[in-house]
Design an enzyme around this catalytic site. Structure first.
Site, PDB file in Angstrom:
ATOM      1  N   ARG A   3      -2.712  12.027 -16.273  1.00  0.00           N
ATOM      2  CA  ARG A   3      -2.678  10.952 -15.464  1.00  0.00           C
ATOM      3  C   ARG A   3      -3.747  10.562 -14.593  1.00  0.00           C
ATOM      4  NH1 ARG A   3       2.292  11.992 -11.837  1.00  0.00           N
ATOM      5  NH2 ARG A   3       1.672  10.309 -10.668  1.00  0.00           N
ATOM      6  N   GLN A  56       1.166   5.694  -0.851  1.00  0.00           N
ATOM      7  CA  GLN A  56       1.880   6.647  -1.541  1.00  0.00           C
ATOM      8  C   GLN A  56       1.355   7.136  -3.046  1.00  0.00           C
ATOM      9  OE1 GLN A  56       6.509   5.685  -1.369  1.00  0.00           O
ATOM     10  NE2 GLN A  56       5.462   3.801  -0.972  1.00  0.00           N
ATOM     11  N   ASN A  57       0.309   6.057  -3.199  1.00  0.00           N
ATOM     12  CA  ASN A  57      -0.325   6.511  -4.524  1.00  0.00           C
ATOM     13  C   ASN A  57      -1.358   7.503  -4.524  1.00  0.00           C
ATOM     14  OD1 ASN A  57       1.380   4.011  -5.222  1.00  0.00           O
ATOM     15  ND2 ASN A  57      -0.658   2.659  -4.892  1.00  0.00           N
ATOM     16  N   ASP A  95      -3.718   7.565  -7.133  1.00  0.00           N
ATOM     17  CA  ASP A  95      -4.854   7.157  -7.713  1.00  0.00           C
ATOM     18  C   ASP A  95      -6.259   6.800  -7.212  1.00  0.00           C
ATOM     19  OD1 ASP A  95      -2.828   3.899  -8.108  1.00  0.00           O
ATOM     20  OD2 ASP A  95      -4.781   4.631  -6.590  1.00  0.00           O
ATOM     21  N   HIS A 148       0.602  11.165   0.073  1.00  0.00           N
ATOM     22  CA  HIS A 148       1.232  11.819  -1.189  1.00  0.00           C
ATOM     23  C   HIS A 148      -0.126  12.682  -1.941  1.00  0.00           C
ATOM     24  CE1 HIS A 148       5.127   9.531  -1.474  1.00  0.00           C
ATOM     25  NE2 HIS A 148       5.058  10.158  -0.435  1.00  0.00           N
ATOM     26  N   THR A 207       6.246  -1.299  -3.353  1.00  0.00           N
ATOM     27  CA  THR A 207       7.044  -0.107  -3.189  1.00  0.00           C
ATOM     28  C   THR A 207       8.580  -0.232  -3.246  1.00  0.00           C
ATOM     29  OG1 THR A 207       7.489   2.075  -2.097  1.00  0.00           O
ATOM     30  CG2 THR A 207       6.991   0.098  -0.744  1.00  0.00           C
ATOM     31  N   SER A 208       9.099   0.695  -3.940  1.00  0.00           N
ATOM     32  CA  SER A 208      10.617   0.560  -4.327  1.00  0.00           C
ATOM     33  C   SER A 208      11.438   0.878  -3.021  1.00  0.00           C
ATOM     34  CB  SER A 208      11.057   1.335  -5.492  1.00  0.00           C
ATOM     35  OG  SER A 208      10.800   2.807  -5.064  1.00  0.00           O
ATOM     36  N   PRO A 267       7.823  -8.239  -6.858  1.00  0.00           N
ATOM     37  CA  PRO A 267       8.598  -9.017  -7.665  1.00  0.00           C
ATOM     38  C   PRO A 267      10.173  -8.781  -7.584  1.00  0.00           C
ATOM     39  CG  PRO A 267       6.761  -8.059  -8.841  1.00  0.00           C
ATOM     40  CD  PRO A 267       6.852  -7.078  -7.497  1.00  0.00           C
TER      41      PRO A 267
END
Ligand code: BV8
Length: 255
Positions: A76, A111-112, A114, A129, A198-199, A224
């Site tokens: 990742r 929260q990412n 990357d 995170h 974010t969910s 979306p």
């Protein structure tokens, strides 16, 4: 303009952004989707299709199979290193610049893991995170963000005789206390909160959306798909963040 967007609502949300005293944005994996990084829930494909991310992103999984988990994170990490920030990341960096130049407050909670917000130029970033680019010695806790890509072996032994673990927060692990404290302080005084990509199901991060509603902040949700917290949104835009955020920024008449 993304299809199906209510232009009156977008103008109203843009005016709220332009006039906000203190803004907090919370981002999730959806913000990086248009950079080619699969969302956390869609991430398990190929070699990883038979695994469940939520079970792999745990201390137990690392304890049980440090080689497998180290490899998952290293793959990742390398994928993220090859990706670039998208227009949504850039728009958030621009919003931060314009708002802070006017002496107002902007905080980006992500929260990412990357690092794309930092690569896009965002500075007021709280990585709730952790990061794929940080590894930590299991013996000394020493953090390293300069380990070779790929790691020479899985897991990688540390100088102290331990192994390097991913510098992320796993399920069942506490978030960094300082990050949570700074995030909570920003939310307490915000009058506008953006929930983006974010969910809204992972806590305590999702709890900041509820806290923002609790202090009376207006909430803009960009996703979306609806989320369990969509009912808290003052404005909800069912659109990809890489498309919507540049329009939101351009429509805001910052004075
Ligand atoms: C904690 C880093 C205290 C690692 C992550 C039982 C035992 C222990 C804990 C719990 C438990 N039950 C519940 C909990 C709490 C748990 C939790 O919330 N679980 C959930 C699943 C119910 N939380 C924790 O464990 C946290 N720690 O509570 O400590 C504690 C301690 C011990 C015991 C009890 C409590 C730690 C949580 C952090 C976990 N680490 N990441 C890694 O990356 O490998 S979380 C990880 O998943 C991500 O970081 C992210 O936060 C989360 C996924 O959420 P999203 O980012 O929202 O991504 P997702 O894929 O879900 O959704 C993407 C969204 O984008 C979708 O809505 C989609 O529609 C949208 N989208 C797609 N494309 C676009 C888009 N939006 C805009 N534009 C687009 N183009």
């Amino acid at each position: 303009m993304p299809s199906g967007i209510d232009e009156t609502a977008l103008r109203a949300a843009a005016e709220a952004l332009a006039g906000a005293r203190s803004v907090v944005a919370l981002t999730g994996a959806g913000v990086s989707a248009e950079s080619g990084i699969p969302t956390f829930r869609d991430a398990m494909t190929g070699l990883w299709a038979k695994f469940d991310a939520q079970r792999l992103a745990t201390p137990d999984a690392f304890e049980r199979d440090p080689a497998l988990v180290s490899r998952w994170y290293d793959e990742r990490r390398m994928r993220c290193a090859r990706c670039v920030p998208n227009a949504g990341h850039s728009a958030l960096a621009s919003i931060e610049r314009v708002i802070t130049a006017r002496g107002r407050s902007f905080t980006l909670l992500t929260q990412n893991v990357d690092r794309l917000h930092l690569r896009a130029g965002s500075e007021r970033v709280i990585e709730l995170h952790g990061s794929l680019f940080a590894w930590r010695c299991t013996v000394t806790g020493t953090k390293r963000d300069d380990l070779p890509m790929p790691l020479p072996n899985y897991p990688l032994q540390s100088e102290a005789g331990g192994i390097y673990r991913p510098g992320v927060v796993w399920f069942g692990e506490e978030l960094p206390a300082g990050a949570v404290r700074r995030a909570a302080r920003a939310v307490e005084s915000c009058d506008l909160f953006l929930s983006i990509g974010t969910s809204g199901v992972v806590y305590p991060a999702a709890g900041f959306i509820e806290s923002a509603a609790g202090v009376g902040a207006r909430i803009i949700e960009i996703n979306p798909e609806p989320t369990p917290l969509s009912h808290l949104a003052t404005w909800r835009f069912a659109a990809p963040s890489g498309e919507l955020l540049p329009h939101l920024f351009e429509s805001a008449s910052f004075t």
